[in-house]
Design an enzyme around this catalytic site. Structure first.
Site, short mmCIF file in Angstrom:
data_model
loop_
_atom_site.label_atom_id
_atom_site.label_comp_id
_atom_site.label_asym_id
_atom_site.label_seq_id
_atom_site.Cartn_x
_atom_site.Cartn_y
_atom_site.Cartn_z
N ASN A 185 27.40 64.55 98.01
CA ASN A 185 27.88 64.01 96.74
C ASN A 185 28.82 62.92 96.94
O ASN A 185 29.98 63.21 97.37
CB ASN A 185 28.75 65.32 96.09
N TRP A 186 28.15 61.93 96.56
CA TRP A 186 29.12 60.67 96.73
C TRP A 186 30.15 60.54 95.72
O TRP A 186 30.97 59.71 95.77
CB TRP A 186 28.25 59.41 96.47
N LYS A 187 30.18 61.26 94.61
CA LYS A 187 31.04 61.24 93.61
C LYS A 187 31.31 59.73 92.91
O LYS A 187 30.09 59.19 93.05
CB LYS A 187 32.44 61.76 94.25
N HIS A 211 30.54 70.69 88.71
CA HIS A 211 31.35 70.30 89.55
C HIS A 211 32.83 70.68 89.07
O HIS A 211 33.11 70.33 87.89
CB HIS A 211 31.15 69.05 90.14
N GLU A 262 35.30 68.96 89.41
CA GLU A 262 35.88 67.60 88.94
C GLU A 262 35.58 67.36 87.22
O GLU A 262 36.17 66.85 86.64
CB GLU A 262 35.52 66.41 90.00
N GLU A 275 32.63 75.98 95.90
CA GLU A 275 33.55 74.98 96.33
C GLU A 275 35.15 75.37 95.77
O GLU A 275 35.37 75.37 94.61
CB GLU A 275 33.28 73.54 95.79
N GLY A 326 38.69 67.60 99.23
CA GLY A 326 39.26 66.23 99.45
C GLY A 326 40.78 66.64 100.09
O GLY A 326 41.46 65.63 100.09
N SER A 347 35.94 70.03 101.88
CA SER A 347 36.47 69.53 103.37
C SER A 347 35.59 70.03 104.43
O SER A 347 36.04 70.23 105.63
CB SER A 347 37.90 69.80 103.72
N GLY A 359 31.65 66.26 100.34
CA GLY A 359 31.87 65.02 99.58
C GLY A 359 32.17 63.78 100.57
O GLY A 359 31.36 63.00 101.01
N GLY A 360 33.60 63.72 100.90
CA GLY A 360 33.92 62.32 101.59
C GLY A 360 33.07 62.32 102.83
O GLY A 360 32.78 61.08 103.23
P1 13P Z 1 35.16 66.79 100.29
O1 13P Z 1 33.81 67.34 101.20
O2 13P Z 1 35.59 65.45 99.89
O3 13P Z 1 36.32 67.82 100.12
O4 13P Z 1 34.45 67.37 98.53
C1 13P Z 1 33.73 68.55 98.33
C2 13P Z 1 32.96 68.27 97.32
O5 13P Z 1 33.56 68.28 96.09
C3 13P Z 1 31.57 68.01 97.07
O6 13P Z 1 30.93 68.19 95.63
#
Ligand code: 13P
Length: 247
Positions: free
Chosen positions: A8-10, A92, A94, A162, A168, A207, A228-229
């Site tokens: 997920n590149w957000k 998600h 977020e 999640e 993050g 993470s 994510g990251g």
């Molecule tokens: P991180 O891997 O950056 O913690 O993010 C997880 C996430 O929210 C994937 O959707």
């Protein structure tokens, strides 16, 4: 069941970032696990083009519950499909936090995704206060019941657990905590969808990185990751793909 490494590149990535996709595909042209990247909407068509003829699947990060109409700034599931997406992340944390999305809306979005032929990647997860209060299973169980529509199958739905506090932050639940939640989610899905639930992929997200992927993928009922990251760099995501392929 084929395991799934999803990125997920957000709100990250511009055209130049497609170099990471090319590097990922050069290093992992045909992994054992399935590979999915969900870039920002502005990059879906270009990433789909870059991935053409490869095993990499492309997804969106959200869609509107309606098929079309006067909804400035929104994107329909059919538009995602038209741009080259086969999946869409929904609910998600977020979006739940930043845009006030609740379970009923997430469920309506999942139905819209299916109507457009997309696989819905539906996210659930507790906050730190909820975990500290002993409410984790009640919270994720409620989100699962409210966000997943009737008609979910192993083919049209993926569930991502999640924990909000692990996203993050570099912090992750213990392996026993992940096992507890994934086992609970599987049991809830089995109670509702019967034998079909055995084939539904349950992703862990929060993470995930090359250094913890191997141990997380050894946890029962973890069928992949939503990253994510660490999905932004081909080397990191590729290492996670390799770990899942070997699991
Ligand atoms: P991180 O891997 O950056 O913690 O993010 C997880 C996430 O929210 C994937 O959707």
């Amino acid at each position: 069941m084929r395991k799934l490494a999803a990125g997920n590149w957000k709100m990250n990535g511009v055209a130049a970032s497609l170099a990471e996709v090319k590097a990922l595909l050069a290093a992992h042209p045909d992994p054992v696990c399935e590979m999915l990247l969900c870039p920002p909407a502005t990059l879906i068509a270009q990433m789909a083009w870059a991935a053409k003829g490869s095993v990499l699947k492309i997804g969106g990060q959200d869609c509107h519950p309606k098929a079309a109409g006067a909804h400035t700034g929104d994107i329909s599931a059919a538009m995602l499909a038209d741009a080259g997406a086969g999946h869409v992340i929904l609910g998600h944390s977020e979006r739940r936090a930043d845009h006030g999305e609740g379970d009923a809306l997430v469920q309506a979005k999942a139905q819209a995704a299916w109507a457009a032929g997309l696989v819905a990647v539906i996210c659930v997860g507790e906050t730190e206060a909820q975990r500290d209060g002993g409410q984790t299973l009640a919270v994720v169980g409620g989100q699962l019941a409210g966000s997943v529509p009737d008609g979910a199958t192993a083919a049209n739905t993926v569930i991502a657990y999640e924990p909000v506090w692990a996203i993050g932050t570099g912090r992750t639940p213990t392996l026993a905590e992940i096992a507890e939640v994934h086992g609970f989610l599987r049991a809830q899905l089995t109670a509702r969808f019967g034998a079909e639930a055995a084939g539904m992929r349950l992703l862990y997200g929060g993470s995930v990185k090359p250094s913890n992927a191997v141990e997380i993928f050894a946890v029962p009922d973890v069928d992949g990751a939503l990253v994510g990251g660490a999905s932004l760099k081909a080397a990191d995501f590729g290492a996670i793909v390799a770990a899942l392929s070997a699991a």
